[in-house]
Design a protein around this motif. Structure first.
Motif, short mmCIF file in Angstrom:
data_model
loop_
_atom_site.label_atom_id
_atom_site.label_comp_id
_atom_site.label_asym_id
_atom_site.label_seq_id
_atom_site.Cartn_x
_atom_site.Cartn_y
_atom_site.Cartn_z
N UNK A 1 0.97 -1.13 -0.06
CA UNK A 1 0.01 -0.12 -0.03
C UNK A 1 0.71 0.97 0.01
N UNK A 2 2.18 1.06 -0.03
CA UNK A 2 3.21 2.43 0.16
C UNK A 2 3.08 2.80 -1.37
N UNK A 3 2.59 4.11 -1.42
CA UNK A 3 2.57 4.92 -2.80
C UNK A 3 4.11 5.08 -3.54
N UNK A 4 4.06 4.40 -4.73
CA UNK A 4 5.52 4.54 -5.47
C UNK A 4 5.28 5.08 -6.58
N UNK A 5 6.49 5.87 -6.99
CA UNK A 5 6.18 6.63 -8.40
C UNK A 5 7.60 6.56 -9.06
N UNK A 6 7.95 6.11 -10.25
CA UNK A 6 9.15 6.10 -10.97
C UNK A 6 9.04 7.34 -11.88
N UNK A 7 10.18 7.77 -12.14
CA UNK A 7 10.47 8.87 -13.24
C UNK A 7 11.85 8.78 -13.46
N UNK A 8 11.99 9.57 -14.82
CA UNK A 8 13.30 9.70 -15.20
C UNK A 8 14.20 10.80 -14.69
N UNK A 9 15.45 10.53 -14.15
CA UNK A 9 16.15 11.56 -13.84
C UNK A 9 16.56 12.67 -14.98
N UNK A 10 16.98 13.72 -14.39
CA UNK A 10 17.27 14.95 -15.32
C UNK A 10 18.56 14.36 -16.08
N UNK A 11 18.53 14.41 -17.54
CA UNK A 11 19.68 14.01 -18.29
C UNK A 11 20.70 14.99 -18.44
N UNK A 12 21.45 15.26 -17.46
CA UNK A 12 22.28 16.41 -17.60
C UNK A 12 23.90 15.51 -18.08
N UNK A 13 24.44 16.14 -19.18
CA UNK A 13 25.56 15.57 -19.79
C UNK A 13 26.70 15.49 -18.88
N UNK A 14 27.34 14.19 -19.08
CA UNK A 14 28.29 13.94 -18.19
C UNK A 14 28.04 13.29 -16.71
N UNK A 15 26.75 13.46 -16.48
CA UNK A 15 26.15 12.82 -15.36
C UNK A 15 26.39 11.28 -14.98
N UNK A 16 26.19 10.84 -13.82
CA UNK A 16 26.68 9.38 -13.63
C UNK A 16 25.56 8.54 -14.27
N UNK A 17 25.86 7.46 -14.75
CA UNK A 17 25.05 6.52 -15.70
C UNK A 17 24.56 5.49 -14.66
N UNK A 18 23.70 4.84 -15.39
CA UNK A 18 22.90 3.47 -14.83
C UNK A 18 22.96 3.74 -13.29
N UNK A 19 21.97 4.62 -12.90
CA UNK A 19 21.93 4.83 -11.49
C UNK A 19 20.35 5.11 -11.17
N UNK A 20 20.15 4.47 -10.12
CA UNK A 20 18.79 4.40 -9.51
C UNK A 20 18.78 5.29 -8.21
N UNK A 21 17.95 6.22 -8.15
CA UNK A 21 17.90 7.14 -6.93
C UNK A 21 16.38 6.87 -6.26
N UNK A 22 16.42 7.02 -4.86
CA UNK A 22 15.25 6.88 -4.02
C UNK A 22 15.09 8.10 -3.17
N UNK A 23 13.94 8.58 -3.14
CA UNK A 23 13.53 9.82 -2.12
C UNK A 23 12.49 9.12 -1.38
#
Length: 122
Positions: free
Chosen positions: A70-92
């Motif tokens: 029952x925990x609300x979950x939402x997925x989205x794309x990270x802002x695609x900044x050039x040169x940023x870390x690749x293949x990364x999953x982030x949680x808040x």
């Protein structure tokens, strides 16, 4: 009691369903264990992935965890900044807690430790 945000991030080696789901669970379990969380205290979990991870929805791993149905979950794309870390999953993770901001333990694994070296532990 206050609502606090707990951050976390992890990198994966491949854009494949198995590694993405495994890494998502590892990261969430790390956040839960570091902060002594109970799913009933979670307001929601916001999940982002870099645009090179499109093999599955990371939230589907969390949906399989007992007590997290029952925990609300939402997925989205990270802002695609050039040169940023690749293949990364982030949680808040937003949680109801009596902990202060200073008592919150943020979790960064693998290559994601570079995002917040001030909060990362070996």
């Amino acid at each position: 009691m206050s609502v606090r945000g707990i951050r976390g991030a992890i990198t994966v080696n491949a854009n494949e369903e198995g590694p993405i789901l495994k890494a998502t669970l590892e990261l969430l379990n790390g956040i839960v264990n570091a902060n002594g969380l109970d799913p009933h205290d979670i307001c929601n979990v916001f999940i982002t992935v870099t645009q090179d991870l499109d093999a599955t929805f990371p939230a589907s791993a969390i949906r399989q965890m007992a007590g997290w149905e029952l925990v609300p979950l939402m997925c989205a794309l990270e802002v695609p900044v050039k040169g940023s870390l690749e293949k990364c999953i982030r949680l808040m993770v937003l949680v109801n807690t009596d902990k202060t901001q200073q008592q919150i333990e943020h979790v960064y694994y693998g290559g994601a430790q570079a995002l917040r070296p001030d909060l990362s532990r070996p």
